[in-house]
Design an enzyme around this catalytic site. Structure first.
Site, PDB file in Angstrom:
ATOM      1  N   ASP A  51      29.374  40.099  52.489  1.00 12.20           N
ATOM      2  CA  ASP A  51      30.415  40.917  51.787  1.00 12.20           C
ATOM      3  C   ASP A  51      30.604  42.240  52.218  1.00 12.20           C
ATOM      4  O   ASP A  51      30.711  42.547  53.479  1.00 12.20           O
ATOM      5  CB  ASP A  51      30.365  40.709  50.239  1.00 12.20           C
ATOM      6  CG  ASP A  51      31.437  41.151  49.616  1.00 12.20           C
ATOM      7  OD1 ASP A  51      32.251  40.317  49.095  1.00 12.20           O
ATOM      8  OD2 ASP A  51      31.771  42.244  49.099  1.00 12.20           O
TER       9      ASP A  51
ATOM     10  N   TYR B 140      37.388  49.293  48.293  1.00 14.69           N
ATOM     11  CA  TYR B 140      38.332  48.763  48.825  1.00 14.69           C
ATOM     12  C   TYR B 140      39.617  49.450  49.302  1.00 14.69           C
ATOM     13  O   TYR B 140      40.215  49.176  50.303  1.00 14.69           O
ATOM     14  CB  TYR B 140      38.932  47.628  47.630  1.00 14.69           C
ATOM     15  CG  TYR B 140      37.917  46.541  47.538  1.00 14.69           C
ATOM     16  CD1 TYR B 140      38.244  45.038  47.948  1.00 14.69           C
ATOM     17  CD2 TYR B 140      36.758  46.580  46.734  1.00 14.69           C
ATOM     18  CE1 TYR B 140      37.502  44.315  47.882  1.00 14.69           C
ATOM     19  CE2 TYR B 140      35.972  45.554  46.573  1.00 14.69           C
ATOM     20  CZ  TYR B 140      36.360  44.294  47.142  1.00 14.69           C
ATOM     21  OH  TYR B 140      35.353  43.262  46.992  1.00 14.69           O
TER      22      TYR B 140
ATOM     23  N   HIS C  17      28.670  32.408  48.806  1.00 18.37           N
ATOM     24  CA  HIS C  17      29.063  33.832  48.918  1.00 18.37           C
ATOM     25  C   HIS C  17      27.572  34.658  48.830  1.00 18.37           C
ATOM     26  O   HIS C  17      27.511  35.480  49.484  1.00 18.37           O
ATOM     27  CB  HIS C  17      30.059  34.400  48.456  1.00 18.37           C
ATOM     28  CG  HIS C  17      30.467  35.754  49.008  1.00 18.37           C
ATOM     29  ND1 HIS C  17      31.062  35.986  50.147  1.00 18.37           N
ATOM     30  CD2 HIS C  17      30.739  36.695  48.137  1.00 18.37           C
ATOM     31  CE1 HIS C  17      31.375  37.354  50.198  1.00 18.37           C
ATOM     32  NE2 HIS C  17      31.169  37.899  48.895  1.00 18.37           N
TER      33      HIS C  17
END
Length: 375
Positions: free
Chosen positions: A175, A302, A353
């Site tokens: 990630d 982000y 994930h």
């Protein structure tokens, strides 16, 4: 300012009482008018988790585990960086910096740290494990100005390893951890022997759109699903992190719902988020967002770097483990476009994930196999 200080976690009981009060006063929405998770976190699943959180969950257990591993802080580039540090007893242990992502935290690694540091098989590689909390996550400091993107974090991790006295080391991540680790590979700092990703980053080329290769078709299908149905969180956090931050910092139930949706969609489960992770595991992670109030500060990563995720190429030795339920699976040929010196590749039969969290034994074996190939 470069000193490394021990960090002992002892959350004030008043904070836990406040959490319980907030949980008791939850204002619930009506149940979703669908029988699946297509509109987001299901009311029944969330109520089950919140009831457990309120009555049975024991934060002190997690707190004690983190303290037992060894927690530290140090100031790097004007920011306090929190990290776990577990030294191996082996003289030949390889220093390893592991980076988590969102909505994860260092608790993703609680099930692998001991096995990496002290393998039962004395012939298996051992590691000195360093697991930092990303800036704005967990108990690291919250940046008060812009600029803390993945490249700056990669430079901070390089300084952290130097400061710990590790002259040669390796890096790993998934990630955001994959983005940071890729950035370390691009920087190729002196002493970094190689990297490993459990979220191989790759993008399709023009010819891939017409490919009949089943792996390429699957990757394109997953990419389409992500863009249409699974990326709302990233759009919000990469454009307006402050707006969603108010809810994530003020409402424990809102925070839990935000994270639980991704636990459901991103783990390799059979229809329930609890098929792969326990409620304790999920709540340990939620607490590392709730207690330090990092809903907004974590989301800002982000805003800083999402548009540049996975850009550039890495020339130093790299390895990748492809787990089948990865949110954005990338065929090897895509990955080799960015990892030009790919010395290790393996496709696993299970796992999603959150590789270290979901499949700790497989994750440990992957790191041993990958870094065992790097001189």
């Amino acid at each position: 300012m470069s000193a490394i200080q021990e960090f002992h976690l002892a959350i004030d009981e008043d904070d836990l009482v406040d959490l319980a009060t907030r949980l008791d006063r939850t204002r619930w929405p009506e149940e979703e008018p669908v029988d699946d998770w297509s509109q987001g976190t299901k009311l029944a699943a969330l109520k089950e988790l919140i009831a457990y959180w309120r009555i049975e969950y024991d934060w002190r257990r997690c707190e004690a585990r983190l303290n037992a591993i060894g927690q530290y802080t140090t100031q790097i580039d004007g920011l306090a960086i929190h990290f776990l540090h577990r030294r191996s007893s082996r003289a030949d242990a390889i220093p390893l910096v592991m980076t988590h992502g969102w909505p994860g935290s260092v608790v993703e690694f609680l099930g692998v740290i001991d096995a990496l540091a002290e393998p039962a098989d004395t012939n298996a590689p051992a590691f000195h494990v360093v697991a930092p909390s990303l800036p704005g996550y967990g108990f690291s400091g919250k940046p008060t100005s812009t600029g803390w993107g993945v490249e700056r974090i990669a430079k901070a991790w390089t300084e952290l390893m130097r400061r710990l006295g590790y002259l040669e080391w390796v890096a790993q991540g998934g990630d955001w951890g994959a983005a940071v680790t890729t950035a370390i590979g691009q920087l190729a700092p002196e002493g970094c022997r190689g990297i490993h990703l459990n979220m191989p980053i790759g993008r399709p080329g023009p010819d891939d759109m017409q490919s009949a290769d089943p792996k390429v078709q699957r990757a394109l299908q997953r990419l389409g699903f992500y863009k249409q149905w699974d990326s709302g969180y990233s759009k919000q956090q990469s454009t307006r992190p402050q707006t969603i931050g108010y809810s994530l910092v003020d409402s424990p139930v809102g925070l839990a719902a935000w994270i639980l949706e991704k636990v459901f969609y991103w783990t390799d489960n059979g229809g329930s988020p609890w098929d792969t992770l326990s409620m304790d595991q999920v709540l340990d992670d939620v607490m590392l967002y709730w207690l330090p109030a990092t809903g907004a500060s974590a989301a800002r990563l982000y805003w800083e770097s999402f548009g540049k995720f996975g850009e550039g190429t890495v020339a130093i030795p790299a390895g990748a483990s492809a787990f089948p339920k990865e949110i954005l699976p990338a065929p090897r040929e895509w990955v080799e476009r960015s990892l030009s010196n790919l010395v290790y590749w393996n496709e696993l039969e299970k796992g999603g994930h959150f590789a270290a969290w979901e499949q700790p034994d497989l994750f440990v074996e992957e790191l041993r196999a990958c870094f065992g190939t790097m001189p």
